[in-house]
Design a protein around this motif. Structure first.
Motif, mmCIF file in Angstrom:
data_model
loop_
_atom_site.group_PDB
_atom_site.id
_atom_site.type_symbol
_atom_site.label_atom_id
_atom_site.label_comp_id
_atom_site.label_asym_id
_atom_site.label_seq_id
_atom_site.Cartn_x
_atom_site.Cartn_y
_atom_site.Cartn_z
ATOM 1 N N HIS A 191 0.812 -1.267 -0.094
ATOM 2 C CA HIS A 191 0.155 0.027 -0.141
ATOM 3 C C HIS A 191 0.822 1.249 -0.140
ATOM 4 C CE1 HIS A 191 -3.859 -2.221 0.718
ATOM 5 N NE2 HIS A 191 -2.986 -2.980 1.776
ATOM 6 N N SER A 192 0.548 2.329 -0.986
ATOM 7 C CA SER A 192 1.459 3.493 -1.235
ATOM 8 C C SER A 192 0.734 4.456 -0.174
ATOM 9 C CB SER A 192 1.568 3.801 -2.459
ATOM 10 O OG SER A 192 0.297 4.208 -3.098
ATOM 11 N N SER A 193 -0.480 4.421 0.014
ATOM 12 C CA SER A 193 -1.127 5.356 1.008
ATOM 13 C C SER A 193 -2.110 4.817 1.934
ATOM 14 C CB SER A 193 -1.887 6.175 0.006
ATOM 15 O OG SER A 193 -2.848 5.684 -0.716
ATOM 16 N N VAL A 194 -2.248 5.621 2.854
ATOM 17 C CA VAL A 194 -3.403 5.201 3.715
ATOM 18 C C VAL A 194 -4.853 4.875 3.275
ATOM 19 C CG1 VAL A 194 -4.009 7.389 4.630
ATOM 20 C CG2 VAL A 194 -4.358 5.451 6.328
ATOM 21 N N GLU A 195 -5.225 5.586 2.227
ATOM 22 C CA GLU A 195 -6.406 5.605 1.411
ATOM 23 C C GLU A 195 -6.496 4.066 0.758
ATOM 24 O OE1 GLU A 195 -5.648 9.654 2.309
ATOM 25 O OE2 GLU A 195 -4.524 8.128 1.157
ATOM 26 N N SER A 196 -5.267 3.729 0.381
ATOM 27 C CA SER A 196 -5.184 2.328 -0.359
ATOM 28 C C SER A 196 -5.512 1.113 0.920
ATOM 29 C CB SER A 196 -3.969 2.167 -1.022
ATOM 30 O OG SER A 196 -3.752 0.917 -1.397
ATOM 31 N N LEU A 197 -4.924 1.369 2.041
ATOM 32 C CA LEU A 197 -5.034 0.529 3.113
ATOM 33 C C LEU A 197 -6.213 0.512 3.427
ATOM 34 C CD1 LEU A 197 -3.748 -1.208 5.266
ATOM 35 C CD2 LEU A 197 -3.569 0.931 6.622
ATOM 36 N N LEU A 198 -7.030 1.777 3.670
ATOM 37 C CA LEU A 198 -8.372 1.734 4.270
ATOM 38 C C LEU A 198 -9.351 0.927 3.353
ATOM 39 C CD1 LEU A 198 -8.427 5.283 5.847
ATOM 40 C CD2 LEU A 198 -8.184 3.062 7.049
ATOM 41 N N ASP A 199 -9.247 1.343 1.918
ATOM 42 C CA ASP A 199 -10.087 0.804 0.928
ATOM 43 C C ASP A 199 -9.915 -0.926 0.930
ATOM 44 O OD1 ASP A 199 -10.879 3.135 0.122
ATOM 45 O OD2 ASP A 199 -9.806 3.089 -1.589
ATOM 46 N N TRP A 200 -8.831 -1.370 1.142
ATOM 47 C CA TRP A 200 -8.493 -2.952 1.379
ATOM 48 C C TRP A 200 -9.171 -3.379 2.509
ATOM 49 C CZ3 TRP A 200 -5.672 -5.039 5.402
ATOM 50 C CH2 TRP A 200 -5.428 -6.247 5.082
ATOM 51 N N ALA A 201 -8.786 -2.578 3.424
ATOM 52 C CA ALA A 201 -9.550 -3.125 4.793
ATOM 53 C C ALA A 201 -10.986 -3.216 4.810
ATOM 54 C CB ALA A 201 -8.878 -2.215 5.893
ATOM 55 N N ALA A 202 -11.557 -2.250 4.220
ATOM 56 C CA ALA A 202 -13.007 -2.341 4.091
ATOM 57 C C ALA A 202 -13.461 -3.413 3.342
ATOM 58 C CB ALA A 202 -13.437 -0.866 3.433
ATOM 59 N N ALA A 203 -12.779 -3.816 2.275
ATOM 60 C CA ALA A 203 -13.295 -4.807 1.269
ATOM 61 C C ALA A 203 -13.137 -6.126 1.932
ATOM 62 C CB ALA A 203 -12.276 -4.815 0.176
#
Length: 249
Positions: A219-231
């Motif tokens: 993950h290059s950003s926290v937004e990417s991490l949060l999207d992955w976690a939600a999914a």
């Protein structure tokens, strides 16, 4: 992405046949000078069993920890992620990870050790006993590690997830200009209220890191991490500018 873990006071014995500690095999060679200093001080203290036991707060049943420190130069080594035990590392269960997951961990996971500073997941280390608050006679761990570890972290680009305890954060704060987030663990009670966890936060951290490693996404950003976690059904939310809250069952 860098996943930054705390160490554990408990360690697994053993290691690869014929192996011994070689600082040249550890990542972040810029920490070698500090590593040599802390190693030398720890080994000097270990010459006196009673003095070392007092410095480390060890009881009569923990004298084997002194022997570990006496044998730092000669005992076998194993990858750091396998060396540490305890609640977090038992939940992470690195020994059961497959090859691709271990390779991802080797590149993206580091442990903050009081003895070695930052070590990579695959860095070969011996069993030892030294904590953030251990009292060495001729150096202070905080002043030895603080700037050195912070300098290493200052050179990291991309997302940093800091799962260390606050005590270890003091041994090497992440510079404020980094894209870093301190992860706190909480649980939702029967009344629906979310409350911070203490000791049991370690299991939540271990399970979370395992999911990250198995997913193998840099993950290059926290937004990417949060999207992955939600999914993935993982409850992670951003709190303020530099914290994430992980809610576990």
């Amino acid at each position: 992405m860098l996943i930054l873990l705390p160490p554990s006071e408990t360690k697994r014995d053993g290691g690869a046949e014929g192996s011994t500690l070689d600082l040249a095999l550890l990542g972040h060679p810029e920490l070698s000078r500090a590593r040599r200093a802390v190693l030398a001080s720890t080994r000097r203290l270990a010459r006196n069993r009673a003095t070392m036991s007092a410095a480390l707060g060890l009881g009569p049943q923990q004298s084997f920890e002194v022997d570990r420190n006496r044998q730092l130069a000669t005992s076998r080594t194993m990858p750091a992620l396998l060396r540490y035990t305890g609640v977090l590392y038992d939940a992470l269960d690195a020994a059961s990870l497959d090859g691709p997951a271990l390779a991802f961990a080797a590149e993206h996971v580091a442990v903050h050790s009081a003895l070695f500073g930052l070590v990579g997941a695959d860095d070969p280390i011996p069993a030892y006993r030294l904590s953030h608050n251990s009292r060495l006679p001729d150096l202070a761990l905080r002043s030895t590690w603080r700037d050195a570890v912070s300098s290493v972290l200052a050179g990291r680009d991309g997302l940093i997830l800091d799962l260390r305890s606050e005590a270890y954060v003091q041994l090497g704060p992440i510079p404020p200009d980094r894209h870093a987030f301190f992860v706190r663990v909480a649980a939702e009670g029967p009344d629906g209220r979310v409350r911070a966890l203490n000791h049991f936060n370690k299991k939540g951290k271990g399970l979370f890191v395992r999911r990250l490693i198995e997913a193998g996404i840099d993950h290059s950003s926290v937004e990417s991490l949060l999207d992955w976690a939600a999914a993935e059904g993982i409850r992670v939310t951003k709190k303020g500018e530099s914290e994430l809250e992980l809610v576990v069952d």
